[in-house]
Design a protein around this motif. Sequence first.
Motif, PDB file in Angstrom:
ATOM      1  N   LEU A 180      35.979  31.930  54.115  1.00  0.00           N
ATOM      2  CA  LEU A 180      34.698  31.831  53.422  1.00  0.00           C
ATOM      3  C   LEU A 180      34.733  30.675  52.427  1.00  0.00           C
ATOM      4  O   LEU A 180      35.688  30.555  51.641  1.00  0.00           O
ATOM      5  CB  LEU A 180      34.381  33.129  52.673  1.00  0.00           C
ATOM      6  CG  LEU A 180      34.456  34.434  53.463  1.00  0.00           C
ATOM      7  CD1 LEU A 180      34.079  35.621  52.570  1.00  0.00           C
ATOM      8  CD2 LEU A 180      33.573  34.388  54.703  1.00  0.00           C
ATOM      9  N   LEU A 181      33.708  29.845  52.454  1.00  0.00           N
ATOM     10  CA  LEU A 181      33.562  28.743  51.499  1.00  0.00           C
ATOM     11  C   LEU A 181      32.167  28.841  50.891  1.00  0.00           C
ATOM     12  O   LEU A 181      31.169  28.904  51.623  1.00  0.00           O
ATOM     13  CB  LEU A 181      33.736  27.386  52.167  1.00  0.00           C
ATOM     14  CG  LEU A 181      35.121  27.071  52.783  1.00  0.00           C
ATOM     15  CD1 LEU A 181      35.209  27.590  54.213  1.00  0.00           C
ATOM     16  CD2 LEU A 181      35.371  25.564  52.765  1.00  0.00           C
ATOM     17  N   LEU A 182      32.099  28.879  49.582  1.00  0.00           N
ATOM     18  CA  LEU A 182      30.831  28.998  48.867  1.00  0.00           C
ATOM     19  C   LEU A 182      30.669  27.805  47.944  1.00  0.00           C
ATOM     20  O   LEU A 182      31.556  27.499  47.140  1.00  0.00           O
ATOM     21  CB  LEU A 182      30.802  30.293  48.053  1.00  0.00           C
ATOM     22  CG  LEU A 182      29.587  30.495  47.145  1.00  0.00           C
ATOM     23  CD1 LEU A 182      28.338  30.804  47.979  1.00  0.00           C
ATOM     24  CD2 LEU A 182      29.844  31.619  46.145  1.00  0.00           C
ATOM     25  N   LEU A 183      29.526  27.133  48.051  1.00  0.00           N
ATOM     26  CA  LEU A 183      29.214  26.001  47.176  1.00  0.00           C
ATOM     27  C   LEU A 183      28.038  26.399  46.298  1.00  0.00           C
ATOM     28  O   LEU A 183      26.939  26.669  46.794  1.00  0.00           O
ATOM     29  CB  LEU A 183      28.878  24.766  48.002  1.00  0.00           C
ATOM     30  CG  LEU A 183      30.064  24.247  48.817  1.00  0.00           C
ATOM     31  CD1 LEU A 183      29.810  24.417  50.300  1.00  0.00           C
ATOM     32  CD2 LEU A 183      30.353  22.801  48.474  1.00  0.00           C
ATOM     33  N   THR A 184      28.282  26.455  44.983  1.00  0.00           N
ATOM     34  CA  THR A 184      27.231  26.859  44.058  1.00  0.00           C
ATOM     35  C   THR A 184      27.606  26.417  42.656  1.00  0.00           C
ATOM     36  O   THR A 184      28.648  25.790  42.440  1.00  0.00           O
ATOM     37  CB  THR A 184      27.005  28.386  44.128  1.00  0.00           C
ATOM     38  OG1 THR A 184      25.857  28.736  43.357  1.00  0.00           O
ATOM     39  CG2 THR A 184      28.217  29.148  43.607  1.00  0.00           C
ATOM     40  N   GLY A 185      26.767  26.753  41.693  1.00  0.00           N
ATOM     41  CA  GLY A 185      27.022  26.352  40.324  1.00  0.00           C
ATOM     42  C   GLY A 185      28.232  27.041  39.721  1.00  0.00           C
ATOM     43  O   GLY A 185      28.583  28.171  40.093  1.00  0.00           O
ATOM     44  N   ALA A 186      28.868  26.359  38.778  1.00  0.00           N
ATOM     45  CA  ALA A 186      30.038  26.926  38.109  1.00  0.00           C
ATOM     46  C   ALA A 186      29.701  28.225  37.397  1.00  0.00           C
ATOM     47  O   ALA A 186      30.579  29.082  37.203  1.00  0.00           O
ATOM     48  CB  ALA A 186      30.600  25.905  37.119  1.00  0.00           C
ATOM     49  N   VAL A 187      28.433  28.409  37.035  1.00  0.00           N
ATOM     50  CA  VAL A 187      28.025  29.620  36.328  1.00  0.00           C
ATOM     51  C   VAL A 187      28.181  30.874  37.186  1.00  0.00           C
ATOM     52  O   VAL A 187      28.151  31.987  36.674  1.00  0.00           O
ATOM     53  CB  VAL A 187      26.562  29.512  35.852  1.00  0.00           C
ATOM     54  CG1 VAL A 187      26.409  28.395  34.833  1.00  0.00           C
ATOM     55  CG2 VAL A 187      25.622  29.293  37.029  1.00  0.00           C
ATOM     56  N   GLN A 188      28.344  30.684  38.483  1.00  0.00           N
ATOM     57  CA  GLN A 188      28.482  31.826  39.397  1.00  0.00           C
ATOM     58  C   GLN A 188      29.937  32.224  39.618  1.00  0.00           C
ATOM     59  O   GLN A 188      30.226  33.073  40.470  1.00  0.00           O
ATOM     60  CB  GLN A 188      27.848  31.483  40.760  1.00  0.00           C
ATOM     61  CG  GLN A 188      26.371  31.151  40.712  1.00  0.00           C
ATOM     62  CD  GLN A 188      25.500  32.389  40.581  1.00  0.00           C
ATOM     63  OE1 GLN A 188      25.880  33.382  39.960  1.00  0.00           O
ATOM     64  NE2 GLN A 188      24.330  32.348  41.187  1.00  0.00           N
ATOM     65  N   LYS A 189      30.845  31.682  38.867  1.00  0.00           N
ATOM     66  CA  LYS A 189      32.273  31.920  39.080  1.00  0.00           C
ATOM     67  C   LYS A 189      32.624  33.410  39.083  1.00  0.00           C
ATOM     68  O   LYS A 189      33.279  33.906  40.013  1.00  0.00           O
ATOM     69  CB  LYS A 189      33.085  31.190  38.009  1.00  0.00           C
ATOM     70  CG  LYS A 189      34.590  31.418  38.100  1.00  0.00           C
ATOM     71  CD  LYS A 189      35.326  30.662  37.001  1.00  0.00           C
ATOM     72  CE  LYS A 189      36.822  30.956  37.043  1.00  0.00           C
ATOM     73  NZ  LYS A 189      37.550  30.229  35.960  1.00  0.00           N
ATOM     74  N   GLU A 190      32.207  34.140  38.054  1.00  0.00           N
ATOM     75  CA  GLU A 190      32.554  35.558  37.957  1.00  0.00           C
ATOM     76  C   GLU A 190      31.888  36.374  39.050  1.00  0.00           C
ATOM     77  O   GLU A 190      32.510  37.269  39.632  1.00  0.00           O
ATOM     78  CB  GLU A 190      32.176  36.094  36.576  1.00  0.00           C
ATOM     79  CG  GLU A 190      33.015  35.512  35.442  1.00  0.00           C
ATOM     80  CD  GLU A 190      32.683  36.141  34.098  1.00  0.00           C
ATOM     81  OE1 GLU A 190      31.841  37.073  34.067  1.00  0.00           O
ATOM     82  OE2 GLU A 190      33.260  35.709  33.090  1.00  0.00           O
ATOM     83  N   ARG A 191      30.629  36.066  39.352  1.00  0.00           N
ATOM     84  CA  ARG A 191      29.921  36.817  40.395  1.00  0.00           C
ATOM     85  C   ARG A 191      30.541  36.561  41.761  1.00  0.00           C
ATOM     86  O   ARG A 191      30.637  37.465  42.588  1.00  0.00           O
ATOM     87  CB  ARG A 191      28.435  36.431  40.405  1.00  0.00           C
ATOM     88  CG  ARG A 191      27.684  36.831  39.151  1.00  0.00           C
ATOM     89  CD  ARG A 191      26.188  36.679  39.341  1.00  0.00           C
ATOM     90  NE  ARG A 191      25.461  36.884  38.087  1.00  0.00           N
ATOM     91  CZ  ARG A 191      24.882  35.934  37.388  1.00  0.00           C
ATOM     92  NH1 ARG A 191      24.929  34.682  37.830  1.00  0.00           N
ATOM     93  NH2 ARG A 191      24.242  36.193  36.274  1.00  0.00           N
ATOM     94  N   ALA A 192      30.948  35.314  42.013  1.00  0.00           N
ATOM     95  CA  ALA A 192      31.578  34.997  43.296  1.00  0.00           C
ATOM     96  C   ALA A 192      32.874  35.777  43.463  1.00  0.00           C
ATOM     97  O   ALA A 192      33.202  36.242  44.564  1.00  0.00           O
ATOM     98  CB  ALA A 192      31.847  33.499  43.396  1.00  0.00           C
ATOM     99  N   ALA A 193      33.615  35.939  42.378  1.00  0.00           N
ATOM    100  CA  ALA A 193      34.865  36.704  42.429  1.00  0.00           C
ATOM    101  C   ALA A 193      34.583  38.178  42.644  1.00  0.00           C
ATOM    102  O   ALA A 193      35.252  38.848  43.449  1.00  0.00           O
ATOM    103  CB  ALA A 193      35.652  36.489  41.138  1.00  0.00           C
ATOM    104  N   GLU A 194      33.573  38.712  41.953  1.00  0.00           N
ATOM    105  CA  GLU A 194      33.252  40.133  42.067  1.00  0.00           C
ATOM    106  C   GLU A 194      32.701  40.496  43.442  1.00  0.00           C
ATOM    107  O   GLU A 194      33.075  41.514  44.025  1.00  0.00           O
ATOM    108  CB  GLU A 194      32.238  40.514  40.990  1.00  0.00           C
ATOM    109  CG  GLU A 194      32.780  40.447  39.568  1.00  0.00           C
ATOM    110  CD  GLU A 194      31.683  40.615  38.533  1.00  0.00           C
ATOM    111  OE1 GLU A 194      30.516  40.826  38.936  1.00  0.00           O
ATOM    112  OE2 GLU A 194      31.995  40.529  37.329  1.00  0.00           O
TER     113      GLU A 194
END
Length: 247
Positions: free
Chosen positions: A193-207
């Motif tokens: 899986l590769l996700l490209l998005t804003g740095a602000v989504q770091k915690e949500r991407a991990a969760e």
Amino acid sequence: MEQNLSAQTLPNSLPNHRNVASDDDDDAPTLSLQALEALKEFLAEQTQSSPDTAAESRAADSTGPALISEDWRLSQFWYDPRTAQTLAQEVLTLCNSATASARVACVACPSLYAYLKNADSDVSVQLLEYDKRFEQYGSDFSFYDYNRPEDLPLELKNAFDIVVADPPYLSQECLEKVAQTISFLARSEKSYLLLLTGAVQKERAAELMGLHPCGFRPQHSSKLGNEFRLFTNYDPETRLEGWELEK
């Protein structure tokens, strides 16, 4: 949203501006030569950059594919050539390490699809995209609305070894729905899986998906104000500058 201006939106088109004043009204307002030049320049820029134009743009490097013009109203911002080539090379590397018939899903990242097919026309890639201009890709195109995350052809369910997603918006709702789509598409927990998005989504991407940020910083041809990051569910090691783990 950029406002599209054309000569038709003005009281008189520029070529006829000298005739604005009638014979009966010598005091009718006119634009100065400097204002006219500025207006001409503005209209030319709007015509060249309008998202409604059907003109295609070519990446700055000579080996890049022809790209359909961005439509900013759909939050479309293409990667710059270096980013697109780096991502395409990573996906092709993953394809070689996966099964011989590895399938790739590109969710809302049409420019990556174009670079992948340009690098290897035989790679199996499915583009999921809202913009129906990309129907020109034939069976490689599937209409996708993130508001209906699993409203997709059943043959796409659990069919992909590699899923790359670039959510159109930075909202929590958008990421959550795109995460549902990724789960729908991924063949198994071992899918890349590769996700490209804003740095602000770091915690949500991990969760939501157990993703970690890579050192590689994606860039766009149109400079964006938000810091953009690449997140993966696997450690790329020496590629993509590796995982950027907290110390």
